[in-house]
Write a protein that holds these residues in place. Structure first.
Motif, mmCIF file in Angstrom:
data_model
loop_
_atom_site.group_PDB
_atom_site.id
_atom_site.type_symbol
_atom_site.label_atom_id
_atom_site.label_comp_id
_atom_site.label_asym_id
_atom_site.label_seq_id
_atom_site.Cartn_x
_atom_site.Cartn_y
_atom_site.Cartn_z
ATOM 1 N N ASP A 25 2.328 -0.790 -18.860
ATOM 2 C CA ASP A 25 1.051 -0.200 -18.430
ATOM 3 C C ASP A 25 0.871 1.206 -18.991
ATOM 4 O O ASP A 25 0.372 2.109 -18.313
ATOM 5 C CB ASP A 25 0.935 -0.175 -16.902
ATOM 6 C CG ASP A 25 0.698 -1.558 -16.304
ATOM 7 O OD1 ASP A 25 0.361 -2.481 -17.075
ATOM 8 O OD2 ASP A 25 0.850 -1.724 -15.079
ATOM 9 N N HIS A 68 -8.259 -3.129 -22.053
ATOM 10 C CA HIS A 68 -7.468 -2.259 -21.192
ATOM 11 C C HIS A 68 -8.261 -1.015 -20.822
ATOM 12 O O HIS A 68 -9.054 -0.513 -21.615
ATOM 13 C CB HIS A 68 -6.172 -1.843 -21.891
ATOM 14 C CG HIS A 68 -5.214 -2.965 -22.102
ATOM 15 N ND1 HIS A 68 -5.371 -3.904 -23.110
ATOM 16 C CD2 HIS A 68 -4.080 -3.305 -21.442
ATOM 17 C CE1 HIS A 68 -4.372 -4.780 -23.055
ATOM 18 N NE2 HIS A 68 -3.582 -4.438 -22.064
ATOM 19 N N HIS A 105 -4.707 2.157 -20.139
ATOM 20 C CA HIS A 105 -3.485 1.432 -20.497
ATOM 21 C C HIS A 105 -3.147 0.284 -19.541
ATOM 22 O O HIS A 105 -2.054 -0.273 -19.619
ATOM 23 C CB HIS A 105 -2.283 2.385 -20.576
ATOM 24 C CG HIS A 105 -2.446 3.481 -21.580
ATOM 25 N ND1 HIS A 105 -2.403 3.253 -22.947
ATOM 26 C CD2 HIS A 105 -2.658 4.811 -21.425
ATOM 27 C CE1 HIS A 105 -2.563 4.400 -23.578
ATOM 28 N NE2 HIS A 105 -2.734 5.354 -22.688
ATOM 29 N N ILE A 106 -4.050 -0.070 -18.656
ATOM 30 C CA ILE A 106 -3.826 -1.186 -17.732
ATOM 31 C C ILE A 106 -4.821 -2.286 -18.058
ATOM 32 O O ILE A 106 -6.016 -2.016 -18.258
ATOM 33 C CB ILE A 106 -4.007 -0.734 -16.262
ATOM 34 C CG1 ILE A 106 -2.985 0.354 -15.918
ATOM 35 C CG2 ILE A 106 -3.848 -1.915 -15.312
ATOM 36 C CD1 ILE A 106 -3.179 0.944 -14.535
ATOM 37 N N LYS A 116 -7.605 -4.698 -17.831
ATOM 38 C CA LYS A 116 -8.748 -4.787 -16.928
ATOM 39 C C LYS A 116 -9.353 -6.181 -16.951
ATOM 40 O O LYS A 116 -9.607 -6.766 -15.906
ATOM 41 C CB LYS A 116 -9.806 -3.740 -17.309
ATOM 42 C CG LYS A 116 -10.991 -3.686 -16.337
ATOM 43 C CD LYS A 116 -10.530 -3.440 -14.903
ATOM 44 C CE LYS A 116 -11.713 -3.360 -13.943
ATOM 45 N NZ LYS A 116 -11.273 -3.340 -12.525
ATOM 46 N N ASN A 145 -8.941 -7.696 -13.349
ATOM 47 C CA ASN A 145 -7.992 -7.111 -12.410
ATOM 48 C C ASN A 145 -8.704 -6.177 -11.448
ATOM 49 O O ASN A 145 -9.612 -5.433 -11.844
ATOM 50 C CB ASN A 145 -6.912 -6.331 -13.156
ATOM 51 C CG ASN A 145 -5.776 -7.205 -13.606
ATOM 52 O OD1 ASN A 145 -5.415 -8.168 -12.950
ATOM 53 N ND2 ASN A 145 -5.176 -6.868 -14.744
ATOM 54 N N ILE A 152 -8.062 -2.983 -9.336
ATOM 55 C CA ILE A 152 -7.095 -1.890 -9.341
ATOM 56 C C ILE A 152 -7.364 -0.941 -8.182
ATOM 57 O O ILE A 152 -8.506 -0.535 -7.946
ATOM 58 C CB ILE A 152 -7.166 -1.100 -10.661
ATOM 59 C CG1 ILE A 152 -7.141 -2.029 -11.872
ATOM 60 C CG2 ILE A 152 -6.048 -0.075 -10.728
ATOM 61 C CD1 ILE A 152 -5.880 -2.834 -12.036
ATOM 62 N N ARG A 196 -4.090 2.906 -9.952
ATOM 63 C CA ARG A 196 -3.381 2.229 -11.036
ATOM 64 C C ARG A 196 -2.545 1.034 -10.568
ATOM 65 O O ARG A 196 -1.831 0.425 -11.356
ATOM 66 C CB ARG A 196 -2.491 3.210 -11.816
ATOM 67 C CG ARG A 196 -3.247 4.342 -12.491
ATOM 68 C CD ARG A 196 -2.303 5.297 -13.205
ATOM 69 N NE ARG A 196 -1.507 4.617 -14.225
ATOM 70 C CZ ARG A 196 -1.915 4.365 -15.456
ATOM 71 N NH1 ARG A 196 -3.141 4.733 -15.839
ATOM 72 N NH2 ARG A 196 -1.126 3.758 -16.324
ATOM 73 N N ARG A 197 -2.645 0.668 -9.316
ATOM 74 C CA ARG A 197 -1.880 -0.462 -8.799
ATOM 75 C C ARG A 197 -2.737 -1.721 -8.792
ATOM 76 O O ARG A 197 -3.865 -1.715 -8.277
ATOM 77 C CB ARG A 197 -1.389 -0.185 -7.383
ATOM 78 C CG ARG A 197 -0.320 -1.163 -6.902
ATOM 79 C CD ARG A 197 0.116 -0.876 -5.484
ATOM 80 N NE ARG A 197 1.373 -1.546 -5.196
ATOM 81 C CZ ARG A 197 1.888 -1.695 -3.978
ATOM 82 N NH1 ARG A 197 1.234 -1.216 -2.931
ATOM 83 N NH2 ARG A 197 3.036 -2.311 -3.803
ATOM 84 N N LYS A 198 -2.213 -2.805 -9.350
ATOM 85 C CA LYS A 198 -2.933 -4.077 -9.360
ATOM 86 C C LYS A 198 -2.860 -4.698 -7.965
ATOM 87 O O LYS A 198 -1.787 -5.038 -7.479
ATOM 88 C CB LYS A 198 -2.331 -5.018 -10.401
ATOM 89 C CG LYS A 198 -2.441 -4.506 -11.830
ATOM 90 C CD LYS A 198 -1.598 -5.339 -12.778
ATOM 91 C CE LYS A 198 -1.627 -4.750 -14.188
ATOM 92 N NZ LYS A 198 -0.668 -5.412 -15.100
#
Length: 357
Positions: A156, A215, A218-219, A221, A316, A318, A345-347
């Motif tokens: 991530d 993303h 950096h996560i 999406k 996702n 988040i 930033r947590r899924k």
């Protein structure tokens, strides 16, 4: 230990890791009549909510690992940072799928890139870096811009920095140095895609259609299908994923991430020896989703159909986005992970929307 028999529907499956992937693997296993036992050091693991069988212990607790292994017919895992030593220890008592080799390859970026290159799969140019002198040499050989990454425990977007000019190099090294690093050439790619591949111990392989990934910070999406790529590029990605799985003698489901170049060519970014976030769309539009195919693969069952039946986008959710799930569910298929705290930033969950929107 290797055991390639077909498991009965009453088989007991041990899962290392209690996050959302372990939770969804457990649900898929129960659909096939399997019982699951979750092993995780976090007593608040969301996977614990979907099975009565759990062990709360560290991944280095050999006494707990042995009891766990003796209580199940085989062991799998939901994340790639399971200690290799733990996987090898478990193999003394029961089969472990995917095997420890997949962990050894994927846990170190240098090892992974060397393996992929040896398997005949293209990757971005790279050089090992452990000092400022080696960094300067690597920059001279690869050029700038480039990305400096830690070789282990990066995900991530963690453990990586972009170097835009020579004057930035020392500052970037100071930020993440002190461990083994790798410098990768910066790729001017058009888009990112990923392929989910499943393989049985007897060599049967199936792949899912490539997803196009976007993303944010950096996560991941969104993952959208169909991807905006040619038929030839799509097939090349599926073929490369199958080649990697065969080279690893892999058993289970794996995610393979690619950069798509302007000419339609492909470079492998990384592999993940587990069910993958970018494969969650399969839950909505495939007869057999990635979680069921993982259970099928490790249990020796025939692999299921992977044809995509409709256009779809997986998004996702988040952090605080999860609190909108009731309203969002009107437009798609919701999946809530059951985590106790919504953090930035947590899924926290995902939603699959048909029609690709």
């Amino acid at each position: 230990m290797t055991d390639r028999k077909i498991m009965a529907p009453s088989a007991r499956i041990g899962i290392l890791g209690g996050g959302q992937l372990g939770r969804m693997l457990s649900l898929a296993a129960s659909q096939l009549g399997m019982r699951t036992h979750i092993f995780c050091p976090d007593e608040n693991s969301p996977a614990f909510e979907v099975t009565p069988h759990k062990t709360v212990a560290g991944y280095d607790d050999e006494a707990a690992l042995e009891r766990f292994a003796r209580s199940v017919d085989l062991v799998t895992y939901e994340f790639e940072n399971v200690p290799v030593t733990s996987a090898k220890f478990l193999e003394k008592f029961c089969p472990v799928f995917p095997g420890p080799m997949a962990l050894e390859v994927s846990q170190d970026r240098l090892t992974e890139k060397a393996f992929l290159t040896g398997a005949g799969v293209a990757v971005a140019p790279y050089r090992p870096v452990s000092s400022p002198v080696e960094l300067n040499k690597a920059i001279a050989e690869i050029g700038l811009p480039a990305v400096l990454k830690t070789t282990r425990l990066g995900y991530d977007g963690k453990g990586q920095r972009t170097i835009g000019s020579n004057k930035d190099a020392q500052a970037v090294f100071d930020q993440i140095g002190g461990v083994q690093l790798v410098l990768e050439g910066f790729i001017a790619f058009e888009r990112e895609i990923s392929v989910i591949v499943a393989r049985r111990a007897d060599g049967e392989v199936v792949t899912y259609e490539p997803a196009e990934n976007v993303h944010e910070n950096h996560i991941l999406k969104t993952s959208t299908l169909p991807a905006t790529i040619s038929t030839e590029t799509a097939q090349a990605a599926r073929d490369a994923a199958a080649k990697i799985a065969n080279a690893l003698d892999y058993v289970g489901v794996m995610g393979v991430e690619f950069f798509v170049l302007p000419d339609g060519g492909l470079l492998v970014n990384e592999i993940a020896p587990r069910v993958h976030n970018s494969g969650h769309w399969t839950q909505a539009v495939c007869l057999t989703d990635q979680f069921e195919n993982h259970i099928r693969a490790i249990c020796g069952w025939p692999l299921g159909e992977t044809t995509r039946l409709a256009d779809v986008t997986m998004e996702n959710l988040i952090g605080d986005e999860i609190f909108e799930i009731a309203q969002l569910s009107a437009s798609g298929q919701p999946h809530v992970y059951g985590k106790t705290q919504a953090r930035p930033r947590r899924k926290m969950g995902h939603i699959n929307r048909l029609g690709g929107k």
